[in-house]
Design an enzyme around this catalytic site. Structure first.
Site, PDB file in Angstrom:
ATOM      1  N   CYS A 118      56.215  77.945  95.636  1.00  0.00           N
ATOM      2  CA  CYS A 118      56.618  78.024  94.217  1.00  0.00           C
ATOM      3  C   CYS A 118      57.393  79.297  93.893  1.00  0.00           C
ATOM      4  CB  CYS A 118      55.391  77.939  93.311  1.00  0.00           C
ATOM      5  SG  CYS A 118      54.388  76.501  93.643  1.00  0.00           S
ATOM      6  N   HIS A 259      56.173  80.761  86.114  1.00  0.00           N
ATOM      7  CA  HIS A 259      56.093  79.518  86.894  1.00  0.00           C
ATOM      8  C   HIS A 259      55.292  78.485  86.098  1.00  0.00           C
ATOM      9  CE1 HIS A 259      55.535  76.636  89.971  1.00  0.00           C
ATOM     10  NE2 HIS A 259      54.281  76.951  90.234  1.00  0.00           N
ATOM     11  N   ASN A 289      54.117  70.612  87.700  1.00  0.00           N
ATOM     12  CA  ASN A 289      54.437  71.712  88.609  1.00  0.00           C
ATOM     13  C   ASN A 289      55.498  71.246  89.603  1.00  0.00           C
ATOM     14  OD1 ASN A 289      54.506  73.712  90.547  1.00  0.00           O
ATOM     15  ND2 ASN A 289      52.273  73.869  90.769  1.00  0.00           N
TER      16      ASN A 289
HETATM   17  O1  UT7 Z   1      51.931  76.231  91.904  1.00  0.00           O
HETATM   18  C1  UT7 Z   1      51.173  77.102  92.661  1.00  0.00           C
HETATM   19  C2  UT7 Z   1      50.112  77.700  91.884  1.00  0.00           C
HETATM   20  N1  UT7 Z   1      49.203  76.710  91.432  1.00  0.00           N
HETATM   21  C3  UT7 Z   1      48.359  77.017  90.496  1.00  0.00           C
HETATM   22  O2  UT7 Z   1      48.424  78.120  90.032  1.00  0.00           O
HETATM   23  C4  UT7 Z   1      47.329  76.017  90.086  1.00  0.00           C
HETATM   24  C5  UT7 Z   1      46.060  76.723  89.820  1.00  0.00           C
HETATM   25  N2  UT7 Z   1      44.917  75.912  89.474  1.00  0.00           N
HETATM   26  C6  UT7 Z   1      44.846  75.097  88.382  1.00  0.00           C
HETATM   27  O3  UT7 Z   1      45.805  74.891  87.678  1.00  0.00           O
HETATM   28  C7  UT7 Z   1      43.498  74.520  88.036  1.00  0.00           C
HETATM   29  O4  UT7 Z   1      42.511  75.135  88.818  1.00  0.00           O
HETATM   30  C8  UT7 Z   1      43.391  72.963  88.212  1.00  0.00           C
HETATM   31  C9  UT7 Z   1      44.188  72.285  87.120  1.00  0.00           C
HETATM   32  C10 UT7 Z   1      43.909  72.577  89.569  1.00  0.00           C
HETATM   33  C11 UT7 Z   1      41.940  72.529  88.074  1.00  0.00           C
HETATM   34  O5  UT7 Z   1      41.393  72.968  86.836  1.00  0.00           O
HETATM   35  P1  UT7 Z   1      39.969  73.693  86.787  1.00  0.00           P
HETATM   36  O6  UT7 Z   1      39.695  73.967  85.388  1.00  0.00           O
HETATM   37  O7  UT7 Z   1      40.048  74.849  87.729  1.00  0.00           O
HETATM   38  O8  UT7 Z   1      38.998  72.564  87.275  1.00  0.00           O
HETATM   39  P2  UT7 Z   1      38.052  72.527  88.575  1.00  0.00           P
HETATM   40  O9  UT7 Z   1      38.845  72.414  89.815  1.00  0.00           O
HETATM   41  O10 UT7 Z   1      37.073  73.654  88.473  1.00  0.00           O
HETATM   42  O11 UT7 Z   1      37.283  71.161  88.320  1.00  0.00           O
HETATM   43  C12 UT7 Z   1      36.403  70.985  87.224  1.00  0.00           C
HETATM   44  C13 UT7 Z   1      35.868  69.575  87.236  1.00  0.00           C
HETATM   45  C14 UT7 Z   1      35.315  69.134  88.590  1.00  0.00           C
HETATM   46  O12 UT7 Z   1      34.184  68.328  88.364  1.00  0.00           O
HETATM   47  P3  UT7 Z   1      32.702  68.923  88.585  1.00  0.00           P
HETATM   48  O13 UT7 Z   1      32.670  69.392  89.989  1.00  0.00           O
HETATM   49  O14 UT7 Z   1      32.596  70.031  87.605  1.00  0.00           O
HETATM   50  O15 UT7 Z   1      31.848  67.751  88.298  1.00  0.00           O
HETATM   51  C15 UT7 Z   1      36.409  68.285  89.158  1.00  0.00           C
HETATM   52  O16 UT7 Z   1      35.929  67.306  90.055  1.00  0.00           O
HETATM   53  O17 UT7 Z   1      36.912  68.644  86.937  1.00  0.00           O
HETATM   54  C16 UT7 Z   1      36.955  67.628  87.933  1.00  0.00           C
HETATM   55  N3  UT7 Z   1      38.342  67.201  88.090  1.00  0.00           N
HETATM   56  C17 UT7 Z   1      38.882  66.185  87.392  1.00  0.00           C
HETATM   57  N4  UT7 Z   1      38.397  65.371  86.469  1.00  0.00           N
HETATM   58  C18 UT7 Z   1      39.217  64.441  85.935  1.00  0.00           C
HETATM   59  C19 UT7 Z   1      39.282  67.739  88.895  1.00  0.00           C
HETATM   60  N5  UT7 Z   1      40.436  67.083  88.751  1.00  0.00           N
HETATM   61  C20 UT7 Z   1      40.223  66.118  87.832  1.00  0.00           C
HETATM   62  C21 UT7 Z   1      41.033  65.130  87.253  1.00  0.00           C
HETATM   63  N6  UT7 Z   1      40.508  64.319  86.318  1.00  0.00           N
HETATM   64  N7  UT7 Z   1      42.337  64.994  87.584  1.00  0.00           N
END
Ligand code: UT7
Length: 332
Positions: A118, A259, A289
Site C-alpha cells: 500500500c 491511505h 482499500n
Molecule cells: O492496507 C494496509 C493496511 N491495512 C490496514 O490498515 C487494515 C487494518 N485493520 C482494519 O482495518 C481492521 O482491523 C479490520 C477492519 C480488518 C477489522 O476490524 P476490527 O475492529 O479490528 O475487528 P476484529 O478483527 O477485531 O474482529 C471483531 C469481530 C470478530 O468476531 P469475534 O471474534 O469478536 O466474535 C470477527 O470475527 O468481528 C468479526 N468479523 C466480522 N463480522 C462480520 C470480522 N470480519 C467480519 C465481517 N463481518 N466482515
C-alpha cells in the site's frame, strides 16, 4: 520549508481509472457471513470496484497512465522513466511497466515495477524525486495500480470485505525548491512482515505447486487488529515528523490524504495529528482499500471535488505490507 534540494519534483498531471463493476456490502452479505452494518461501522466501506472477467492490471495501468499524460499535456515519447507500484502485477515476468510501455507509448522510458504494497505509490514518489533532483530524468510517470480482488479469499469475511481494484497515476517534472515535493520520507519494519502477507505464488510456494493451492496460500491474509494499531501510530509519527522538519503547523495543511484502508484509521490519524475533519480526505466508502492505487486515486477525487487546488499545501501518508510506510509534504 523544503529539505535542502535545489531541484525537486512537482506533480504536473494526475489520472485514474476504475473498473466499472461495483460490488456493494449487500452483495457481500449474499456470499459470506457479514452485514452492511458491520462493514460500515468497522471500516466505513460501502462499495468497491472489481475487475471484470478478462480484465487485468494492465488495462487499469494503461488507462490511468494515459489520463495523467493528458492532464499534464506531456507527449508519451517525452517520458524517461515509468514506475508501476503494485503488489498484484499483470503476470510474474516481465514487469507490468514493461508490458504497458508500448500501449502507453512511453517508448523512451526505462520501466520497472516497485513492490511496497500500500506504500508503493509514496515509495515511487520518493524514487522519482531522487531521479529528478539529480537531473537523471525529466518526465517520470508513476502509476499505482492493483487488482486485489484477484487475490481475495471470498470465503474469508475478515479480508474479502476490505479490498477493491483501481489505478491512479501522476506525471512528475522538475520544479524549483519551494514547490512540488518539499519533504518526503519512508520507513520499513520487516519484523512485522507477517501482518499482511500472501505466502503463495512466489519461489517458496510457486503458483503451480499443489501445496500452494491446497493450503490457500495465494490469498491475501492480514492480522487486521494488530495492523490497525501500527498503522495509526506509524502514519501519525512520520507525518508529524515531516511537518516539524518543514516548520509547518498541522493547521497550515490545506489537505491531508492518508491511505484509504479504513475510515476509523483515517479519523484516528487525523485526530492524533490535530487536524480538522475538513482537512482530512476520505473516499474509502466508495472504493475500499486499493493499496498502491489508493493515494493517487484519492488525489484525483480531491481535485474533481474542488478540495485540492494548485498551490495548496498537501500531505500524503501511506501504510501497508512490509510493513512499509511513507509520507510526503507537497506544494501542489
Ligand atoms: O492496507 C494496509 C493496511 N491495512 C490496514 O490498515 C487494515 C487494518 N485493520 C482494519 O482495518 C481492521 O482491523 C479490520 C477492519 C480488518 C477489522 O476490524 P476490527 O475492529 O479490528 O475487528 P476484529 O478483527 O477485531 O474482529 C471483531 C469481530 C470478530 O468476531 P469475534 O471474534 O469478536 O466474535 C470477527 O470475527 O468481528 C468479526 N468479523 C466480522 N463480522 C462480520 C470480522 N470480519 C467480519 C465481517 N463481518 N466482515
Amino acid at each position: 520549508m523544503n529539505d535542502g534540494y535545489r531541484t525537486t519534483a512537482r506533480i504536473a498531471g494526475l489520472g485514474r481509472f476504475l473498473p466499472e463493476k461495483i460490488v456493494t456490502n449487500h452483495d457481500l452479505e449474499k456470499i459470506v457471513d457479514t452485514s452492511d452494518e458491520w462493514i460500515t461501522s468497522r471500516t466505513g466501506i460501502k462499495e468497491r470496484r472489481v475487475v471484470a472477467e478478462g480484465e487485468g492490471l494492465l488495462d487499469l495501468v494503461v488507462r490511468a497512465g494515459k489520463a495523467a499524460l493528458d492532464d499534464a499535456g506531456v507527449e508519451a515519447e517525452a517520458v524517461d522513466l515509468l514506475i508501476v507500484a503494485t503488489a498484484t502485477p499483470e503476470q510474474p515476468i516481465p514487469a507490468t511497466s514493461a508490458i504497458a510501455q508500448p500501449q502507453l507509448g512511453v517508448v523512451n522510458a526505462a520501466c520497472f515495477d516497485l513492490s511496497a504494497a500500500c506504500s508503493g505509490f509514496t515509495y515511487s514518489l520518493n524514487v522519482a524525486r531522487q531521479f529528478i533532483a539529480t537531473g537523471a530524468a525529466h518526465n517520470i510517470l508513476v502509476i499505482g495500480a492493483e487488482c486485489l480482488t484477484r487475490y481475495t479469499d471470498w470465503s474469508d469475511r475478515k479480508t474479502c470485505v476490505l479490498f477493491g481494484d483501481g489505478a491512479g497515476a501522476a506525471l512528475l517534472q522538475p520544479a524549483d525548491a519551494g514547490e512540488g515535493i518539499l519533504h518526503i520520507d519512508w520507513r520499513t519494519d520487516g519484523t512485522l512482515a507477517d501482518f499482511i502477507s500472501m505466502p503463495g505464488g512466489g519461489s517458496r510456494f510457486p503458483p503451480n505447486s499443489r501445496e500452494s493451492i491446497d493450503q490457500g496460500f495465494p490469498f491475501i491474509k492480514m492480522r487486521g487488529n494488530e495492523t490497525f494499531k501500527v498503522a495509526v501510530r506509524a502514519m501519525t509519527e512520520l507525518s508529524l515528523d515531516l511537518l516539524k522538519r518543514a516548520g509547518v503547523q498541522p493547521a497550515d495543511l490545506d489537505l491531508f490524504i492518508p491511505h484509504q484502508a479504513n475510515q476509523r484509521i483515517i479519523q484516528a490519524v487525523g485526530k492524533r495529528m490535530g487536524l480538522s475533519g475538513e482537512q482530512v480526505y476520505s473516499n474509502v466508502h466508495q472504493f475500499g482499500n486499493t493499496s498502491a492505487a489508493s493515494i493517487p486515486m484519492a488525489m484525483v477525487g480531491a481535485v474533481e471535488e474542488g478540495r485540492l487546488k494548485r498551490g495548496d499545501l498537501l500531505m500524503l501518508t501511506a501504510f501497508g505490507g512490509g510493513l512499509t510506510w511513507g509520507s510526503a509534504l507537497i506544494r501542489f
